[in-house]
Write a protein that holds these residues in place. Sequence first.
Motif, PDB file in Angstrom:
ATOM      1  N   ALA A   1     -38.988 113.781 -17.476  1.00 21.04           N
ATOM      2  CA  ALA A   1     -40.176 114.091 -16.695  1.00 21.04           C
ATOM      3  C   ALA A   1     -40.479 115.568 -16.842  1.00 21.04           C
ATOM      4  O   ALA A   1     -39.596 116.413 -16.666  1.00 21.04           O
ATOM      5  N   ALA A   2     -41.703 115.896 -17.199  1.00 17.96           N
ATOM      6  CA  ALA A   2     -42.144 117.284 -17.352  1.00 17.96           C
ATOM      7  C   ALA A   2     -43.192 117.574 -16.291  1.00 17.96           C
ATOM      8  O   ALA A   2     -44.251 116.945 -16.269  1.00 17.96           O
ATOM      9  N   VAL A   3     -42.885 118.513 -15.405  1.00 20.89           N
ATOM     10  CA  VAL A   3     -43.764 118.844 -14.281  1.00 20.89           C
ATOM     11  C   VAL A   3     -44.374 120.227 -14.516  1.00 20.89           C
ATOM     12  O   VAL A   3     -43.659 121.199 -14.752  1.00 20.89           O
ATOM     13  N   SER A   4     -45.704 120.317 -14.479  1.00 18.39           N
ATOM     14  CA  SER A   4     -46.426 121.592 -14.635  1.00 18.39           C
ATOM     15  C   SER A   4     -46.129 122.263 -15.967  1.00 18.39           C
ATOM     16  O   SER A   4     -46.089 123.494 -16.064  1.00 18.39           O
ATOM     17  N   ALA A   5     -45.922 121.480 -17.007  1.00 22.06           N
ATOM     18  CA  ALA A   5     -45.572 122.033 -18.316  1.00 22.06           C
ATOM     19  C   ALA A   5     -46.818 122.441 -19.099  1.00 22.06           C
ATOM     20  O   ALA A   5     -47.861 121.793 -19.002  1.00 22.06           O
ATOM     21  N   PRO A   6     -46.729 123.491 -19.908  1.00 16.69           N
ATOM     22  CA  PRO A   6     -47.822 123.823 -20.820  1.00 16.69           C
ATOM     23  C   PRO A   6     -47.848 122.845 -21.980  1.00 16.69           C
ATOM     24  O   PRO A   6     -46.818 122.259 -22.337  1.00 16.69           O
ATOM     25  N   ALA A   7     -49.017 122.702 -22.586  1.00 13.92           N
ATOM     26  CA  ALA A   7     -49.126 121.872 -23.792  1.00 13.92           C
ATOM     27  C   ALA A   7     -48.957 122.699 -25.054  1.00 13.92           C
ATOM     28  O   ALA A   7     -48.491 122.192 -26.072  1.00 13.92           O
TER      29      ALA A   7
ATOM     30  N   GLY B   1     -50.332 119.337 -11.164  1.00 12.80           N
ATOM     31  CA  GLY B   1     -51.142 119.523  -9.972  1.00 12.80           C
ATOM     32  C   GLY B   1     -52.589 119.862 -10.282  1.00 12.80           C
ATOM     33  O   GLY B   1     -52.873 120.612 -11.218  1.00 12.80           O
ATOM     34  N   HIS B   2     -53.490 119.328  -9.481  1.00 13.84           N
ATOM     35  CA  HIS B   2     -54.911 119.637  -9.630  1.00 13.84           C
ATOM     36  C   HIS B   2     -55.202 121.112  -9.385  1.00 13.84           C
ATOM     37  O   HIS B   2     -56.185 121.650  -9.900  1.00 13.84           O
ATOM     38  N   ARG B   3     -54.352 121.772  -8.586  1.00 14.44           N
ATOM     39  CA  ARG B   3     -54.587 123.174  -8.245  1.00 14.44           C
ATOM     40  C   ARG B   3     -53.593 124.105  -8.927  1.00 14.44           C
ATOM     41  O   ARG B   3     -53.296 125.184  -8.410  1.00 14.44           O
ATOM     42  N   ASP B   4     -53.076 123.707 -10.064  1.00 15.40           N
ATOM     43  CA  ASP B   4     -52.127 124.553 -10.785  1.00 15.40           C
ATOM     44  C   ASP B   4     -52.829 125.836 -11.234  1.00 15.40           C
ATOM     45  O   ASP B   4     -53.788 125.780 -12.008  1.00 15.40           O
TER      46      ASP B   4
ATOM     47  N   LEU C   1     -51.496 112.924 -12.012  1.00 16.58           N
ATOM     48  CA  LEU C   1     -52.241 114.115 -11.635  1.00 16.58           C
ATOM     49  C   LEU C   1     -52.278 114.168 -10.108  1.00 16.58           C
ATOM     50  O   LEU C   1     -52.834 113.273  -9.465  1.00 16.58           O
ATOM     51  N   GLU C   2     -51.668 115.201  -9.538  1.00 21.88           N
ATOM     52  CA  GLU C   2     -51.402 115.257  -8.104  1.00 21.88           C
ATOM     53  C   GLU C   2     -52.446 116.100  -7.369  1.00 21.88           C
ATOM     54  O   GLU C   2     -52.502 117.319  -7.542  1.00 21.88           O
ATOM     55  N   PRO C   3     -53.286 115.474  -6.532  1.00 24.90           N
ATOM     56  CA  PRO C   3     -54.289 116.226  -5.765  1.00 24.90           C
ATOM     57  C   PRO C   3     -53.626 117.241  -4.840  1.00 24.90           C
ATOM     58  O   PRO C   3     -52.627 116.951  -4.178  1.00 24.90           O
ATOM     59  N   GLY C   4     -54.178 118.446  -4.813  1.00 30.23           N
ATOM     60  CA  GLY C   4     -53.693 119.478  -3.907  1.00 30.23           C
ATOM     61  C   GLY C   4     -52.442 120.199  -4.345  1.00 30.23           C
ATOM     62  O   GLY C   4     -52.055 121.195  -3.729  1.00 30.23           O
ATOM     63  N   MET C   5     -51.794 119.752  -5.392  1.00 32.55           N
ATOM     64  CA  MET C   5     -50.540 120.376  -5.822  1.00 32.55           C
ATOM     65  C   MET C   5     -50.812 121.621  -6.652  1.00 32.55           C
ATOM     66  O   MET C   5     -51.731 121.669  -7.464  1.00 32.55           O
ATOM     67  N   GLY C   6     -49.975 122.643  -6.447  1.00 30.25           N
ATOM     68  CA  GLY C   6     -50.025 123.853  -7.256  1.00 30.25           C
ATOM     69  C   GLY C   6     -49.096 123.768  -8.445  1.00 30.25           C
ATOM     70  O   GLY C   6     -49.146 122.797  -9.208  1.00 30.25           O
ATOM     71  N   HIS C   7     -48.200 124.755  -8.579  1.00 34.24           N
ATOM     72  CA  HIS C   7     -47.418 124.872  -9.806  1.00 34.24           C
ATOM     73  C   HIS C   7     -45.924 124.677  -9.584  1.00 34.24           C
ATOM     74  O   HIS C   7     -45.315 125.347  -8.738  1.00 34.24           O
TER      75      HIS C   7
END
Length: 282
Positions: free
Chosen positions: A163-169, A232-235, A256-262
């Motif tokens: 699982a990759a969370v908030s990862a760059p492409a 996160g939508h707000r990353d 894609l997580e609404p309201g989530m930051g980084h």
Amino acid sequence: MSSVAEGRITGSPVTSVTVGVLRTEDDVLIEAVYEPCTSGESDTAIVIAHGFTGSAGRPSVRRAARVFAGHAAVVTFSFRGHGGSGGRSTVGDREVLDLAAAVAWARSLGHRRVVTAGFSMGGSVALRHAALYGAVGAAHAVGFPPHAQAHGGHNGAHTDAVAAVSAPARWYYRGTPPMRRVHWVVTRPLGRLVGRYGFGTRIHHEEWDPVPLSPVEAVPLIAPTPLLIVHGHRDPYFPLDHPRMLAAAGPSELWLEPGMGHAENAADDALLDRLARWLVRA
């Protein structure tokens, strides 16, 4: 990859907290902590790969470990140049060797399944690790750090799900103010001093040579290993084109997580619980 020293807090390694010092393929010492599943025995261990300037001891990493431990055993560690580990950070390049050492250690403690969860920089490392230590990556050995060219998925260093969370492409992204600040810290002498004394992160001064396999290039090499991409939508660091590029590059599941930051700081307990459930069942 080996455990060169470890201290246990009562009992056997798979039923107690175990502190380890791991040696990577390129001879860097990495601090690591093993914690058993709190809901009973589990044949799965989750290895957490933290973000840039994080460490095994950071509150956000400890919180993730606590939630994950409700579902599986957990290994946390500090990337090179972070926390109590040796070496200097290469900001996602040789860190794949650190993760490989932690995965192999989890298997050596008796777990049949070992899965990885990476956050931000750790997410990019988890993607490259899953690609390079899997069947396809091992066959092609594309983008391995030189010391690891011959090892592929050997020595139990492969993951069974990632699982990759908030990862760059993609690398060298400077499209947001936070990422421009990160590049200043990494590339400027004064920035590296700020990284060392302000964030406790020792950063290597050399540029990548060669440039490692990018996360989006790694994704097609991961299958058939299950892959989850969470963003996160707000990353504020990486906009939504990054997770969408990753998801489009190969077989994967996208949240894609609404309201989530980084990254780990923004992942609440409910998301971490869902993430752990996915990793255990994947």
